[in-house]
Scaffold this motif. Structure first.
Motif, PDB file in Angstrom:
ATOM      1  N   LEU A   1       1.716 -53.036  -6.994  1.00  0.00           N
ATOM      2  CA  LEU A   1       0.337 -53.464  -6.756  1.00  0.00           C
ATOM      3  C   LEU A   1      -0.348 -52.552  -5.747  1.00  0.00           C
ATOM      4  O   LEU A   1      -1.534 -52.244  -5.888  1.00  0.00           O
TER       5      LEU A   1
ATOM      6  N   TRP B   1     -10.042 -57.013  -4.385  1.00  0.00           N
ATOM      7  CA  TRP B   1      -9.616 -56.987  -5.783  1.00  0.00           C
ATOM      8  C   TRP B   1      -8.173 -56.519  -5.845  1.00  0.00           C
ATOM      9  O   TRP B   1      -7.805 -55.501  -5.256  1.00  0.00           O
ATOM     10  N   LEU B   2      -7.322 -57.285  -6.541  1.00  0.00           N
ATOM     11  CA  LEU B   2      -5.938 -56.890  -6.779  1.00  0.00           C
ATOM     12  C   LEU B   2      -5.682 -56.880  -8.281  1.00  0.00           C
ATOM     13  O   LEU B   2      -6.321 -57.625  -9.032  1.00  0.00           O
TER      14      LEU B   2
ATOM     15  N   THR C   1       3.042 -54.190   3.565  1.00  0.00           N
ATOM     16  CA  THR C   1       1.846 -54.658   2.861  1.00  0.00           C
ATOM     17  C   THR C   1       2.199 -55.941   2.133  1.00  0.00           C
ATOM     18  O   THR C   1       3.289 -56.081   1.587  1.00  0.00           O
TER      19      THR C   1
ATOM     20  N   CYS D   1       0.591 -58.434  -0.803  1.00  0.00           N
ATOM     21  CA  CYS D   1      -0.440 -58.680  -1.815  1.00  0.00           C
ATOM     22  C   CYS D   1      -0.268 -60.095  -2.356  1.00  0.00           C
ATOM     23  O   CYS D   1       0.846 -60.486  -2.732  1.00  0.00           O
TER      24      CYS D   1
ATOM     25  N   ASP E   1      -6.311 -62.104  -3.152  1.00  0.00           N
ATOM     26  CA  ASP E   1      -7.350 -62.044  -4.187  1.00  0.00           C
ATOM     27  C   ASP E   1      -7.509 -63.420  -4.811  1.00  0.00           C
ATOM     28  O   ASP E   1      -6.715 -63.839  -5.653  1.00  0.00           O
TER      29      ASP E   1
ATOM     30  N   VAL F   1      -3.800 -50.466  -6.546  1.00  0.00           N
ATOM     31  CA  VAL F   1      -5.016 -50.624  -5.736  1.00  0.00           C
ATOM     32  C   VAL F   1      -5.542 -49.258  -5.308  1.00  0.00           C
ATOM     33  O   VAL F   1      -6.745 -48.989  -5.365  1.00  0.00           O
TER      34      VAL F   1
ATOM     35  N   TRP G   1      -3.407 -58.698   1.839  1.00  0.00           N
ATOM     36  CA  TRP G   1      -4.558 -58.713   0.948  1.00  0.00           C
ATOM     37  C   TRP G   1      -4.415 -59.888  -0.010  1.00  0.00           C
ATOM     38  O   TRP G   1      -3.404 -59.996  -0.713  1.00  0.00           O
TER      39      TRP G   1
ATOM     40  N   PRO H   1      -2.086 -62.107  -5.200  1.00  0.00           N
ATOM     41  CA  PRO H   1      -3.030 -62.409  -6.291  1.00  0.00           C
ATOM     42  C   PRO H   1      -3.042 -63.918  -6.538  1.00  0.00           C
ATOM     43  O   PRO H   1      -1.993 -64.529  -6.762  1.00  0.00           O
TER      44      PRO H   1
END
Length: 296
Positions: free
Chosen positions: A108, A82-83, A276, A278, A206, A112, A204, A280
């Motif tokens: 983000l 989940w983001l 990192t 992210c 999502d 998280v 990550w 989405p």
């Protein structure tokens, strides 16, 4: 409603939206909360409101606490990581982001981490860290003792973990790093891409079960590099377009497939390395950002 009351609310709207978004990690839910707050403001007795900003802050905070309690159950059923919903921030949608600390408050990665907190811990953390409320003010907003708020703040810091001050290149440098990163991924330049990734980088994505994305985090420089280059090479020629933008206070890229907004690539950069990533890509989480793009 009297014109003066409407004007008072509108002066606070942006700040209230920023508060609700940081609490919920959702732009559309933040909009709903602000709308509900307006309805309550419309029905309030003006004689009972000593300070409109304080009154509205308390209402929005409590509306968010109610939503967070039910959101936890829904997120336990969520498909894949989940983001938060991405938001373009260059236009001040989440307030001023002139410093590294202000940008970090909407990143983000931090949002998280805030998912680990209880709703009340999150409220205390956001009010204190992002809006600089004193513990006494927070206690009044949450109807708690000042000592309890201090304890909740310490506990939240312990659970989120220390986030060290980061080296912050100027905006042009940040976007240049993202351009190099994306160019290497698109060209299948594994060596060039790996040179921009931290050894323990984590990616990550999502998709929420609605987009074809990895349902588990990809860990490590080699795996992330291969994952990214592989993803780009699978796309039909000409289908992908990328647009650089400031998203949640970071240099990022919005990607479209056949002209439709399909996701956002948001690297977190520390000392010229991506630590990192992210991504989405759940269509339900892109509507607010797509609306922002349509207005530019």
């Amino acid at each position: 409603m009297e014109t003066k009351a409407v004007e008072e609310f509108e002066r606070e709207r942006s700040r209230l939206f920023g508060l609700a978004y940081r609490m919920l990690g959702s732009a559309h839910e933040a909009e709903d909360v602000v709308h509900d707050a307006f309805l309550r403001w419309d029905g309030a007795l003006r004689a009972d409101v000593v300070s409109p900003p304080a009154w509205l802050t308390k209402v929005v905070t409590n509306l968010c606490l109610n939503r967070l309690s039910s959101a936890r159950v829904l997120r336990e059923r969520y498909v894949g990581p989940w983001l938060p919903e991405p938001i373009m921030t260059a236009d001040g949608a989440l307030g001023p982001l002139d410093t590294a600390e202000q940008r970090d408050s909407v990143s983000l990665a931090l949002l998280v981490l805030l998912e680990q907190l209880t709703p009340t811990e999150r409220a205390v953390f956001v009010l204190r860290e992002a809006f600089a409320y004193g513990h006494r003010e927070i206690a009044e907003i949450l109807d708690l003792s000042e000592a309890n708020c201090r304890q909740l703040h310490r506990r939240a810091h312990q659970r989120v973990g220390a986030r060290e001050p980061r080296f912050e290149p100027d905006p042009a440098r940040r976007f240049e790093l993202v351009q190099r990163f994306l160019a290497a991924a698109q060209e299948g330049d594994l060596q060039g891409l790996e040179s921009l990734l931290a050894e323990d980088v984590a990616s990550w994505a999502d998709g929420g079960g609605h987009a074809s994305m990895a349902r588990r985090p990809i860990l490590g420089r080699d795996r992330v590099a291969r994952y990214l280059t592989g993803g780009f090479t699978k796309l039909p020629p000409g289908a992908l377009t990328l647009e650089l933008a400031e998203v949640n206070g970071a240099a990022a890229a919005v990607f479209r497939l056949d002209g439709v907004v399909a996701g956002v690539v948001v690297p977190e950069v520390v000392d010229d390395r991506v630590v990192t990533l992210c991504i989405p890509a759940n269509p339900a989480k892109l509507t607010f950002l797509a609306k922002q793009l349509s207005q530019t």
